[in-house]
Motif scaffolding. Structure first.
Motif, PDB file in Angstrom:
ATOM      1  N   SER A   1       8.134   2.931   5.866  1.00 17.56           N
ATOM      2  CA  SER A   1       8.346   1.677   5.148  1.00 17.56           C
ATOM      3  C   SER A   1       9.045   0.646   6.009  1.00 17.56           C
ATOM      4  O   SER A   1       8.811  -0.544   5.903  1.00 17.56           O
ATOM      5  CB  SER A   1       9.165   1.947   3.877  1.00 17.56           C
ATOM      6  N   GLY A   2       9.879   1.091   6.921  1.00 16.47           N
ATOM      7  CA  GLY A   2      10.545   0.142   7.811  1.00 16.47           C
ATOM      8  C   GLY A   2       9.558  -0.584   8.692  1.00 16.47           C
ATOM      9  O   GLY A   2       9.721  -1.755   8.986  1.00 16.47           O
ATOM     10  N   VAL A   3       8.492   0.128   9.110  1.00 13.56           N
ATOM     11  CA  VAL A   3       7.482  -0.506   9.948  1.00 13.56           C
ATOM     12  C   VAL A   3       6.777  -1.608   9.173  1.00 13.56           C
ATOM     13  O   VAL A   3       6.509  -2.674   9.691  1.00 13.56           O
ATOM     14  CB  VAL A   3       6.463   0.557  10.430  1.00 13.56           C
ATOM     15  N   VAL A   4       6.537  -1.371   7.891  1.00 14.37           N
ATOM     16  CA  VAL A   4       5.871  -2.382   7.078  1.00 14.37           C
ATOM     17  C   VAL A   4       6.716  -3.628   6.968  1.00 14.37           C
ATOM     18  O   VAL A   4       6.232  -4.739   7.029  1.00 14.37           O
ATOM     19  CB  VAL A   4       5.556  -1.794   5.678  1.00 14.37           C
TER      20      VAL A   4
ATOM     21  N   HIS B   1       5.937 -10.122  -5.725  1.00  8.92           N
ATOM     22  CA  HIS B   1       7.113 -10.942  -6.013  1.00  8.92           C
ATOM     23  C   HIS B   1       7.275 -12.098  -5.030  1.00  8.92           C
ATOM     24  O   HIS B   1       8.325 -12.730  -4.984  1.00  8.92           O
ATOM     25  CB  HIS B   1       8.369 -10.071  -6.016  1.00  8.92           C
ATOM     26  N   GLY B   2       6.242 -12.332  -4.228  1.00 12.03           N
ATOM     27  CA  GLY B   2       6.266 -13.482  -3.329  1.00 12.03           C
ATOM     28  C   GLY B   2       7.182 -13.320  -2.146  1.00 12.03           C
ATOM     29  O   GLY B   2       7.583 -14.316  -1.536  1.00 12.03           O
TER      30      GLY B   2
ATOM     31  N   ALA C   1      -3.828  -3.502  -7.344  1.00 14.03           N
ATOM     32  CA  ALA C   1      -3.577  -2.686  -6.152  1.00 14.03           C
ATOM     33  C   ALA C   1      -2.558  -1.593  -6.456  1.00 14.03           C
ATOM     34  O   ALA C   1      -2.721  -0.442  -6.036  1.00 14.03           O
ATOM     35  CB  ALA C   1      -3.093  -3.568  -5.004  1.00 14.03           C
ATOM     36  N   LEU C   2      -1.530  -1.940  -7.205  1.00 12.74           N
ATOM     37  CA  LEU C   2      -0.505  -0.953  -7.575  1.00 12.74           C
ATOM     38  C   LEU C   2      -1.069   0.057  -8.577  1.00 12.74           C
ATOM     39  O   LEU C   2      -0.806   1.263  -8.468  1.00 12.74           O
ATOM     40  CB  LEU C   2       0.708  -1.662  -8.162  1.00 12.74           C
ATOM     41  N   GLU C   3      -1.837  -0.425  -9.531  1.00 12.56           N
ATOM     42  CA  GLU C   3      -2.407   0.472 -10.543  1.00 12.56           C
ATOM     43  C   GLU C   3      -3.323   1.507  -9.904  1.00 12.56           C
ATOM     44  O   GLU C   3      -3.302   2.687 -10.275  1.00 12.56           O
ATOM     45  CB  GLU C   3      -3.168  -0.342 -11.581  1.00 12.56           C
ATOM     46  N   ALA C   4      -4.145   1.062  -8.956  1.00 17.35           N
ATOM     47  CA  ALA C   4      -5.066   1.988  -8.298  1.00 17.35           C
ATOM     48  C   ALA C   4      -4.341   2.933  -7.355  1.00 17.35           C
ATOM     49  O   ALA C   4      -4.831   4.036  -7.073  1.00 17.35           O
ATOM     50  CB  ALA C   4      -6.131   1.202  -7.532  1.00 17.35           C
TER      51      ALA C   4
ATOM     52  N   MET D   1       2.291   0.610  -1.209  1.00 12.95           N
ATOM     53  CA  MET D   1       2.815   0.177  -2.508  1.00 12.95           C
ATOM     54  C   MET D   1       4.077  -0.666  -2.346  1.00 12.95           C
ATOM     55  O   MET D   1       4.292  -1.624  -3.099  1.00 12.95           O
ATOM     56  CB  MET D   1       3.081   1.396  -3.392  1.00 12.95           C
ATOM     57  N   VAL D   2       4.905  -0.312  -1.365  1.00 14.16           N
ATOM     58  CA  VAL D   2       6.075  -1.152  -1.073  1.00 14.16           C
ATOM     59  C   VAL D   2       5.621  -2.554  -0.691  1.00 14.16           C
ATOM     60  O   VAL D   2       6.171  -3.571  -1.138  1.00 14.16           O
ATOM     61  CB  VAL D   2       6.923  -0.521   0.049  1.00 14.16           C
ATOM     62  N   PHE D   3       4.596  -2.614   0.127  1.00 11.80           N
ATOM     63  CA  PHE D   3       4.080  -3.903   0.574  1.00 11.80           C
ATOM     64  C   PHE D   3       3.466  -4.676  -0.591  1.00 11.80           C
ATOM     65  O   PHE D   3       3.650  -5.891  -0.718  1.00 11.80           O
ATOM     66  CB  PHE D   3       3.029  -3.666   1.665  1.00 11.80           C
ATOM     67  N   TYR D   4       2.722  -3.971  -1.480  1.00  9.83           N
ATOM     68  CA  TYR D   4       2.127  -4.633  -2.637  1.00  9.83           C
ATOM     69  C   TYR D   4       3.203  -5.213  -3.559  1.00  9.83           C
ATOM     70  O   TYR D   4       3.039  -6.302  -4.112  1.00  9.83           O
ATOM     71  CB  TYR D   4       1.258  -3.657  -3.423  1.00  9.83           C
TER      72      TYR D   4
END
Length: 595
Positions: free
Chosen positions: A23-26, A328-329, A297-300, A320-323
């Motif tokens: 997640s840090g890389v994202v 939230h902009g 995207a989150l639902e899928a 999902m973290v990125f989505y």
């Protein structure tokens, strides 16, 4: 022992490194999701040799006719298999009923003979059980040319996508397309946007049917083609599996707008099974992200966390973290490539040419002054022609070398050419660098017919010679072409010499015969001239490809629009520069032209 301990330590370190969260890389690269590591990959997708059934309506029609026969063969196969299985079961019962002596010392004279007989009979029954399958396989082997494979499915899926892009046809409305829900979706969209703005966020939350809503709004100003409009489907009878196949094909082409529509349709139609289809969900999640539908995207993505593959779950978690951030902009929205997709523009024309091409295909011509037929019409009288006379219309007043011949062929002549050549069809090829090869920028099947192949073909050739004043003996053979649904030919020139090369034996002129009506689509269009000619059985079109100095005329760029419905049959005659001598134009264009 030391070496073994060292291997254990190194293995543990490697496992620890693999288990590090990403997640840090994202967060370091919030605007980029690598397609290789974040999105479903298709690099290892196995490609199979194509039977090319999808390239020709004649082949597809043969396949549809064969379906009934295939069903009968399968029914016979099942009946024979049942009988074979009954015989196998009886043989097994006979073997089971036999009592085995306690030892070989207890054998009776008949035991050996009867035992050998029983086992031999059982082996014969077992071998015979395979005969129905062999019979069915032999039947299929005689029809190999009509049997599709995986590549045909992909080709057919690409054709559906091509039709959608060219004619702006919609995928499906589903429940969101119902009128009473249209206003609900618009209201939800408005509320999300308003409250997102008041909260200082760049909220992208939209109703999941928003693409359908936008399609409905956009289609209000479109010219509907054939029966496909915003309230119809391209594949109304397709199941979730087939909808997914088209969506995945659009995904491979990086057309995420269409991928989202098809994958979402598969998701809606698949019900509970779709919620367990990880391939579908993975593609749908990333496609949803690319078009800005972050809730989808989150639902899928959520069901994907149940996967047993730890590396797969890590990728999904990171996505999902990125989505969530995008929702939230907190990150920039994804960027999409130009809609001038490479899969529909393999010859690499600029976007303006492709847009003119598609507009003409849809019946939205460029603003070009085209004279009415009665202002640019002459007549051709042919002593061998079964009808009275042939009307000759000039396509453009400034291009006297571009003509349409109305009713150049009789229906009987057109049908005769098709019937003679249809069994000779093979996948169309094109010159690509150093050889003639099958190319996806030309989806059709072709056959070559000698000028005297039949009495009809010979008679039509004599008529072409009279109409053009060109030598058919130095021309190429007549090329019969058949386009199926989605079949097309990208914008191209018939002349092949590069500007500045020495003048050679290039294609001076093209004469195209229309051998069938086309239910929808399939027009011949000239993007730079703003001209579209609709196929009409018996008509012909003629144009000169070269300028007076022998250089190629770039204005003759032309294309075959995708066939939206029906079948398109044409025949092309190409005249070469060497050996051809054009006739002089008539001084009075309104007087009858006798050839």
């Amino acid at each position: 022992m030391r070496a073994g301990a060292m291997v254990t330590v190194i293995t543990a370190l490697l496992l620890a490194l693999v288990a590090v969260p990403v997640s840090g890389v994202v967060r370091k690269r919030p605007t980029i999701l690598s397609k290789q590591t974040r999105a479903p990959s298709h690099k290892n997708t196995k490609q199979t040799e194509s039977k090319d059934v999808f390239t020709s309506s004649a082949s597809v029609f043969e396949l549809l006719q064969m379906e009934k026969l295939f069903a009968t063969q399968l029914r016979d196969f099942v009946a024979q298999q049942r009988k074979s299985l009954e015989r196998v079961e009886n043989a097994a019962a006979v073997l089971e009923s036999h009592k085995v002596p306690l030892t070989d010392l207890d054998l009776e004279p008949q035991d050996g003979f009867l035992g050998i007989s029983r086992v031999s009979d059982a082996l014969s029954v077992f071998k015979a059980a395979d005969e129905p399958r062999q019979h069915l396989q032999a039947w299929l082997d005689t029809r190999k040319s009509f049997l599709p494979d995986e590549t045909d499915l992909k080709g057919a899926a690409s054709s559906i996508l091509r039709l959608q892009r060219t004619y702006k046809a919609s995928v499906s409305l589903g429940v969101c397309g119902q009128t009473h829900l249209l206003f609900v979706c618009l209201f939800v969209w408005f509320v999300h946007c308003m409250f997102g703005s008041l909260a200082g966020r760049k909220s992208k939350m939209l109703c999941h049917c928003r693409c359908t809503v936008l399609d409905k709004i956009n289609n209000a100003n479109r010219t509907n083609t054939h029966r496909f409009s915003s309230t119809k489907q391209l594949l109304p009878d397709a199941n979730a599996k087939l909808l997914k196949m088209v969506g995945v094909q659009a995904y491979r082409q990086e057309d995420f707008y269409l991928a989202f529509q098809w994958l979402h349709a598969a998701y809606d139609k698949g019900g509970e099974a779709a919620r367990k289809d990880f391939e579908l969900l993975d593609h749908l999640a990333f496609a949803s992200f690319k078009v800005g539908d972050y809730p989808m995207a989150l639902e899928a993505s959520r069901p994907l966390l149940q996967s047993d593959d730890r590396r797969f779950r890590r990728r999904i978690n990171a996505n999902m973290v990125f989505y969530e951030q995008a929702l939230h902009g907190d990150t920039n929205p994804p960027t999409l490539d130009s809609p001038n997709y490479n899969s529909d523009n393999l010859l690499q024309h600029n976007a303006a040419v492709m847009e003119d091409f598609r507009r003409l295909c849809r019946g939205e011509p460029k603003v070009v002054p085209i004279p009415r037929a009665d202002e640019s019409c002459e007549y051709l009288f042919d002593p061998e022609y079964p009808l009275d006379r042939i009307a000759v219309e000039h396509v453009l007043s400034e291009r006297q070398d571009a003509k349409v011949f109305r009713d150049f062929l009789s229906p009987v002549e057109a049908d005769g050419i098709v019937q003679f050549g249809k069994d000779k069809l093979a996948r169309a090829v094109a010159f690509t660098g150093s050889a003639q090869t099958a190319a996806d920028f030309r989806i059709s099947a072709t056959a070559w017919l000698h000028w005297d192949a039949t009495d009809v073909v010979e008679r039509v050739h004599r008529r072409i010679a009279r109409a053009t004043g060109l030598d058919i003996f130095t021309a190429e053979q007549l090329q019969l072409s058949n386009y199926g649904v989605g079949g097309h030919y990208e914008p191209h020139m018939d002349w092949g010499r590069n500007k500045g090369d020495t003048v050679g034996n290039d294609r001076l002129a093209t004469f195209m015969l229309y051998l069938s009506d086309v239910k929808a689509g399939g027009s011949t269009v000239f993007p730079r001239l703003g001209v579209a000619v609709k196929p009409s059985k018996g008509d012909a079109i003629y144009w000169v490809n070269l300028l007076e100095d022998g250089e190629g005329d770039t204005q003759t760029l032309h294309a075959g629009c995708p066939v939206l419905a029906g079948s398109k049959w044409v025949a092309n005659k190409w005249f070469h520069l060497v050996g051809s001598h054009k006739r002089q134009c008539h001084d009075a264009p309104t007087s009858p032209a006798h050839f």
